[in-house]
Design an enzyme around this catalytic site. Structure first.
Site, PDB file in Angstrom:
ATOM      1  N   VAL A 185       0.817  -1.229   0.000  1.00  0.00           N
ATOM      2  CA  VAL A 185       0.000   0.000   0.000  1.00  0.00           C
ATOM      3  C   VAL A 185       0.846   1.272   0.000  1.00  0.00           C
ATOM      4  O   VAL A 185       0.400   2.323  -0.445  1.00  0.00           O
ATOM      5  CB  VAL A 185      -1.003   0.068   1.182  1.00  0.00           C
ATOM      6  CG1 VAL A 185      -2.151  -0.906   0.987  1.00  0.00           C
ATOM      7  CG2 VAL A 185      -0.312  -0.110   2.522  1.00  0.00           C
ATOM      8  N   ASN A 193      -7.911   0.097   5.147  1.00  0.00           N
ATOM      9  CA  ASN A 193      -7.795  -0.718   6.349  1.00  0.00           C
ATOM     10  C   ASN A 193      -6.377  -1.189   6.649  1.00  0.00           C
ATOM     11  O   ASN A 193      -6.022  -1.399   7.811  1.00  0.00           O
ATOM     12  CB  ASN A 193      -8.743  -1.924   6.210  1.00  0.00           C
ATOM     13  CG  ASN A 193      -8.470  -2.991   7.240  1.00  0.00           C
ATOM     14  OD1 ASN A 193      -8.749  -2.811   8.417  1.00  0.00           O
ATOM     15  ND2 ASN A 193      -7.880  -4.096   6.799  1.00  0.00           N
ATOM     16  N   SER A 195      -7.577   4.305  15.009  1.00  0.00           N
ATOM     17  CA  SER A 195      -7.447   3.460  16.190  1.00  0.00           C
ATOM     18  C   SER A 195      -7.735   4.299  17.423  1.00  0.00           C
ATOM     19  O   SER A 195      -7.543   5.526  17.409  1.00  0.00           O
ATOM     20  CB  SER A 195      -6.016   2.915  16.285  1.00  0.00           C
ATOM     21  OG  SER A 195      -5.746   2.439  17.595  1.00  0.00           O
ATOM     22  N   TYR A 239       2.910   4.713  16.197  1.00  0.00           N
ATOM     23  CA  TYR A 239       1.613   4.174  15.785  1.00  0.00           C
ATOM     24  C   TYR A 239       0.508   5.200  16.063  1.00  0.00           C
ATOM     25  O   TYR A 239      -0.334   5.477  15.211  1.00  0.00           O
ATOM     26  CB  TYR A 239       1.343   2.876  16.554  1.00  0.00           C
ATOM     27  CG  TYR A 239       0.045   2.191  16.185  1.00  0.00           C
ATOM     28  CD1 TYR A 239      -0.059   1.463  15.011  1.00  0.00           C
ATOM     29  CD2 TYR A 239      -1.067   2.261  17.036  1.00  0.00           C
ATOM     30  CE1 TYR A 239      -1.248   0.828  14.676  1.00  0.00           C
ATOM     31  CE2 TYR A 239      -2.255   1.627  16.711  1.00  0.00           C
ATOM     32  CZ  TYR A 239      -2.350   0.909  15.529  1.00  0.00           C
ATOM     33  OH  TYR A 239      -3.518   0.280  15.203  1.00  0.00           O
ATOM     34  N   ALA A 242       0.784   8.426  16.352  1.00  0.00           N
ATOM     35  CA  ALA A 242       0.915   9.568  15.442  1.00  0.00           C
ATOM     36  C   ALA A 242       0.321   9.224  14.086  1.00  0.00           C
ATOM     37  O   ALA A 242      -0.408  10.028  13.488  1.00  0.00           O
ATOM     38  CB  ALA A 242       2.380   9.958  15.290  1.00  0.00           C
ATOM     39  N   SER A 243       0.615   8.026  13.607  1.00  0.00           N
ATOM     40  CA  SER A 243       0.094   7.650  12.281  1.00  0.00           C
ATOM     41  C   SER A 243      -1.429   7.576  12.306  1.00  0.00           C
ATOM     42  O   SER A 243      -2.098   8.004  11.369  1.00  0.00           O
ATOM     43  CB  SER A 243       0.702   6.309  11.825  1.00  0.00           C
ATOM     44  OG  SER A 243       0.190   5.220  12.580  1.00  0.00           O
TER      45      SER A 243
END
Lengths: 82, 252
Positions: free
Chosen positions: B69, B95, B147, B160, B162-163
């Site tokens: 991706v 996703n 999330s 994670y 931050a993303s």
């Protein structure tokens, strides 16, 4: 002489901006149009309509570079033969 | 009492990270609603079984594509393949994601950029290509999987988090930008869901997580997929720019 694709492209511009096809020429430039609005929002509608008309999918760089009708002709010519 | 039956026939749904977890559950639910599916994963083998399950449910052959991706060129060419096969795109489910825990001071450069590329840059590029396909018929729904960590943060999950917070920011902006084209953009923020990602943590951590959930149990991927289908369907036709938590009342 005007090519077949140039005429098709003029008709696309005319449809998207709801103006007579005669008003579309090489001087039509992004954000500098007089009787209609070619802004960033309209730009994506224009791109979608061009892609539909010619059955192509433009590179992102070409989407960004398409700053005039003249430029649009050059870009479309890269994807489709006359 | 009448039952509402979701129907996605004639619609095309693009799902990244389709081979496992939430993506897989969403694919199976969409298949039950007669959708045409574009299933994407890093390896084509991982989609073989899902393809057969989808065929058995809906009888519709999914377009299975293998790519990374974060490879922006591959995203573009996937858009072209969708156009060639289906001539349209109605729904994008962003996703695919990765989780690599690391405390500040121990975050490696490759890990930092891999997580940001896969979890955030790829989401943006998929929205960019998908929205262009959706522009053609002035209709669409994009569902980004964020999330709970992107909203409230967690120890060891600076990158994670931050993303996933980035996914929320991108969702809110895209929703404003695409609303005039009748393209809705929403995010879901799953909590602790029973996927390989959740099972990769230690048993102690696993129990600790369970204790933080008011409903007292881990979530099933299907329960997240249900919200994805809601956001993809006309039931949510006036919903855009929202972040919906799917976490059973989890408090971190």
């Amino acid at each position: 002489m005007q090519s077949h694709n140039e005429q098709r492209l003029k008709e696309v511009f005319s449809r998207v901006f709801s103006v007579p096809v005669e008003t579309i020429n090489d001087d039509v430039k992004y954000r500098e149009t007089k009787n209609f609005t070619w802004d960033s929002i309209m730009h994506m509608s224009l791109i979608a309509e061009i892609e539909n008309e010619f059955g192509i999918m433009l590179e992102t760089d070409d989407v960004i570079d398409m700053s005039s009708f003249l430029k649009a002709k050059e870009i479309v010519a890269k994807y489709v033969n006359d | 009492m009448s039952m509402i039956k979701l129907d996605f026939s004639e619609q095309v749904i693009w799902i990244t990270g389709a081979s496992r977890g939430i993506g897989r559950a969403a694919a199976l639910l969409f298949a039950q609603a007669n959708a045409n599916l574009v299933l994407c994963s890093r390896s084509i083998e991982s989609l073989t079984q899902l393809r057969e399950e989808v065929l058995a449910i809906s009888g519709l052959e999914p377009l299975c594509l293998a790519y990374d991706v974060a490879d922006l060129k591959a995203v573009k060419s996937t858009g072209q393949q969708i156009l060639a096969k289906f001539k349209r795109l109605d729904v994008l489910v962003n996703n695919a994601g990765i989780l690599q825990d690391a405390l500040l001071g121990m975050i490696s450069e490759p890990q930092l950029f891999q997580t940001l590329n896969v979890n955030l840059a790829a989401v943006i590029e998929h929205m960019q290509i998908a929205s262009r396909l959706m522009q053609r018929h002035k209709k669409g729904s994009i569902i980004n999987v964020s999330s709970i960590i992107g909203r409230v943060g967690n120890v060891g999950q600076v990158v994670y988090g931050a993303s996933k917070a980035g996914v929320i920011g991108a969702t809110l902006s895209a929703a404003k930008e695409l609303a005039p084209s009748n393209i809705r953009v929403n995010a879901i923020a799953p909590g602790f869901i029973d996927t390989e990602m959740a099972r990769s943590i230690s048993p102690e951590k696993f129990q600790e997580r369970l204790n933080s959930i008011k409903m007292g149990r881990i979530g099933d991927p299907q329960e997240v997929a249900g919200v994805v289908l809601f956001l993809a369907s006309s039931l949510s036709s006036y919903v855009t720019g929202q972040v919906i938590g799917v976490d059973g009342g989890m408090l971190i």
